[in-house]
Design a protein around this motif. Structure first.
Motif, PDB file in Angstrom:
ATOM      1  N   ASP A 187      45.731  43.552  45.781  1.00  0.00           N
ATOM      2  CA  ASP A 187      45.605  42.091  45.695  1.00  0.00           C
ATOM      3  C   ASP A 187      44.401  41.707  44.840  1.00  0.00           C
ATOM      4  O   ASP A 187      44.453  40.730  44.077  1.00  0.00           O
ATOM      5  N   GLY A 188      43.322  42.463  44.955  1.00  0.00           N
ATOM      6  CA  GLY A 188      42.153  42.184  44.130  1.00  0.00           C
ATOM      7  C   GLY A 188      42.429  42.410  42.650  1.00  0.00           C
ATOM      8  O   GLY A 188      41.983  41.632  41.797  1.00  0.00           O
ATOM      9  N   ILE A 189      43.177  43.476  42.323  1.00  0.00           N
ATOM     10  CA  ILE A 189      43.545  43.721  40.925  1.00  0.00           C
ATOM     11  C   ILE A 189      44.427  42.591  40.401  1.00  0.00           C
ATOM     12  O   ILE A 189      44.253  42.112  39.266  1.00  0.00           O
ATOM     13  N   ARG A 190      45.372  42.166  41.220  1.00  0.00           N
ATOM     14  CA  ARG A 190      46.253  41.064  40.804  1.00  0.00           C
ATOM     15  C   ARG A 190      45.446  39.790  40.562  1.00  0.00           C
ATOM     16  O   ARG A 190      45.666  39.079  39.570  1.00  0.00           O
ATOM     17  N   ALA A 191      44.492  39.485  41.439  1.00  0.00           N
ATOM     18  CA  ALA A 191      43.657  38.295  41.256  1.00  0.00           C
ATOM     19  C   ALA A 191      42.737  38.448  40.045  1.00  0.00           C
ATOM     20  O   ALA A 191      42.489  37.479  39.320  1.00  0.00           O
ATOM     21  N   PHE A 192      42.246  39.655  39.802  1.00  0.00           N
ATOM     22  CA  PHE A 192      41.372  39.895  38.649  1.00  0.00           C
ATOM     23  C   PHE A 192      42.109  39.643  37.340  1.00  0.00           C
ATOM     24  O   PHE A 192      41.582  38.992  36.423  1.00  0.00           O
ATOM     25  N   VAL A 193      43.336  40.139  37.239  1.00  0.00           N
ATOM     26  CA  VAL A 193      44.110  39.935  36.013  1.00  0.00           C
ATOM     27  C   VAL A 193      44.480  38.465  35.854  1.00  0.00           C
ATOM     28  O   VAL A 193      44.406  37.901  34.752  1.00  0.00           O
ATOM     29  N   ALA A 194      44.890  37.821  36.946  1.00  0.00           N
ATOM     30  CA  ALA A 194      45.274  36.404  36.862  1.00  0.00           C
ATOM     31  C   ALA A 194      44.090  35.529  36.475  1.00  0.00           C
ATOM     32  O   ALA A 194      44.241  34.550  35.723  1.00  0.00           O
ATOM     33  N   ALA A 195      42.892  35.865  36.960  1.00  0.00           N
ATOM     34  CA  ALA A 195      41.725  35.058  36.618  1.00  0.00           C
ATOM     35  C   ALA A 195      41.319  35.234  35.159  1.00  0.00           C
ATOM     36  O   ALA A 195      40.687  34.340  34.580  1.00  0.00           O
TER      37      ALA A 195
END
Length: 490
Positions: A187-195
């Motif tokens: 989830d952190g990787i997904r949020a990092f890419v989206a940000a």
């Protein structure tokens, strides 16, 4: 120290020129041989990579070589290692995935953009640089060995009948051997890419591993593997290592579910609204009248929209195998497993706990002779070298010691002969007081015949006879005097 140095210099200057020339030439030859031996013993050096490295690649290679204790010399864009070990080092680096492929960051991607560069090219370069920035950031995450990011930007509708497109991103991760990412990490990787991408919804980021398995929706997404690891650690702590084996399988939903809920509440004690209908006839049913009355008193409206993304846990199946030789209470193991896994029978979860006979290979017994053999064999080369060194020393030291003693004795006799030459016989006899017969014989033999006879007359009879016998005995020297050698062959 200065006194000894002056004495050595004086003795060196007192030597004949031919002797000093031979000694100097010998020293030069020895120095040249030592330099050649050092050059031949020094290993050849070679650049490790055929092409220059980028700064981040060079730093990565240096860290890995330092961790392996491989000697190297860093340069501006490469490292220099022993030429004989170059192939082995390259093989180890390639097997460990070092160095990673260089990715162009935004600064590098936009460095070649000029005033006349088309906007489409600028946009493509900006997307490539953004993907490189994201890949560099993902490589630093614990458990991630390498990453590849592909960004598809949003597209607005250009025509009335054309539908727009939201921004999406695809991430492919290569995990380190044995590494697993938890659900929180994914989830952190997904949020990092989206940000990092403007207008990108985290739900539109797809993450897969190097096998093509979607992370976050399967067993590698931290669901089943996390549950299995948690249960295994709990059983190991409670029962001991090797008592239980845990296997967990999780099924996930693949459909997206949208739910829309609207709730209205009245503002006061009265109902939200009222509706009345009135019908009447007049003049013998010749006239018909219909009245509708509607009254709205107001209300609070709450609309709730819920979206369930694919990947929710649908069903969990777990199996726990317990060693039957430990006599463990299976009911307690089942209760512990159900609590750790979040067992829900209404969801259709399955949990099986059984005691089985674990297969154990018989351990080979090693007796004292085997242990002694295992201790001696690694030390055999060192023991053999030590014994060979002792044998060589026992054989070579006595002759070398005799040669050294004879050389020192001859040097002492030569110095004493020079010191007493030209002196009166009485003074020569006084200078030779306490010298052994062989030393006195060697010194007296170097004197003129008249002086030698006079000196012998000053000795007692028994000492004179011993010195004469020594003087009459031929003794070939072990080391030829350099002056004698030059005089004979000059």
């Amino acid at each position: 120290m200065a006194h000894y140095a002056a004495a050595l210099l004086a003795r060196w200057n007192a030597l004949p020129r031919s002797t000093r020339g031979i000694a100097g030439a010998t020293a030069c030859v020895a120095g040249v041989v030592a330099i050649l031996a050092a050059l031949m013993a020094h290993p050849q050096r070679a650049a490790l990579f055929a092409t220059p490295l980028h700064p981040e690649q060079l730093s990565e290679v240096q860290e890995r070589l330092a961790s392996w204790n491989v000697p190297f010399t860093p340069t501006a864009d490469n490292v220099v290692v022993d030429a004989s070990r170059r192939n082995d080092v390259l093989l180890k680096l390639s097997l460990s995935g070092v160095p990673h492929a260089h990715v162009a960051t935004s600064a590098e991607a936009l460095a070649a953009v000029g005033v006349l560069t088309p906007q489409a090219v600028i946009d493509a370069q900006a997307r490539a640089g953004l993907a490189g920035d994201l890949e560099s950031g993902l490589r630093d995450i614990d458990g991630v060995d390498d990453a590849r990011v592909i960004v598809a930007p949003a597209k607005a509708a250009e025509f009335g009948d054309d539908a727009g497109r939201d921004a999406t991103a695809s991430v492919r991760l290569r995990l380190r051997p044995g590494a697993q990412l938890s659900t929180a990490a994914i989830d952190g990787i997904r949020a990092f890419v989206a940000a990092g991408v403007s207008g990108l919804d985290p739900q539109r980021v797809t993450i897969v591993d190097d096998r093509g398995v979607a992370l976050g929706n399967g067993e590698n997404g931290g669901g089943a593997s996390e549950l299995a690891a948690s249960l295994q650690s709990a059983l190991d702590e409670a029962l001991g290592d090797g008592v239980a084996i845990v296997r967990v399988r999780a099924e996930y939903t693949s459909d997206r579910v949208d739910a829309h809920d609207v709730r209205r509440t009245p503002l006061g004690a009265q109902p939200i609204g009222r509706a009345d209908r009135t019908e009447s006839y007049a003049d013998g049913a010749k006239h018909y009248r219909h009245d509708d009355l509607s009254e709205e008193r107001g209300s609070d409206t709450v609309e709730t929209t819920t979206q369930a993304q694919p990947g929710a846990v649908k069903r969990i199946s777990a199996a726990v195998f317990v060693d039957e030789s430990r006599a463990v209470d299976l009911a307690k193991v089942r209760d512990l497993s159900a609590a750790v896994l979040g067992f829900d029978s209404r969801r259709g979860d399955a949990l099986v706990v059984q005691a089985v006979d674990f297969h154990r290979a018989p351990a080979a017994r090693k007796d004292a002779w085997w242990l002694l053999y295992g201790t001696i064999v690694p030390l055999a080369p060192a023991i053999a070298l030590a014994l060979a060194a002792v044998a060589i020393a026992r054989i070579a030291l006595p002759p070398l010691a005799g040669v050294a003693a004879r050389y020192l004795e001859r040097a002492a006799v030569r110095d004493a002969s020079r010191a007493v030459s030209g002196l009166a016989p009485s003074r020569v006899r006084t200078a030779l007081e306490g010298e052994p017969p062989h030393a006195a014989a060697a010194i007296i033999s170097a004197l003129p015949a008249a002086t030698a006879a006079a000196v012998l007359e000053l000795y007692p009879q028994h000492e004179r006879d011993a010195i004469v016998r020594r003087m009459q005995r031929p003794q070939p020297p072990f080391i030829v005097d350099p002056e004698e050698y030059v005089r004979r062959h000059g």
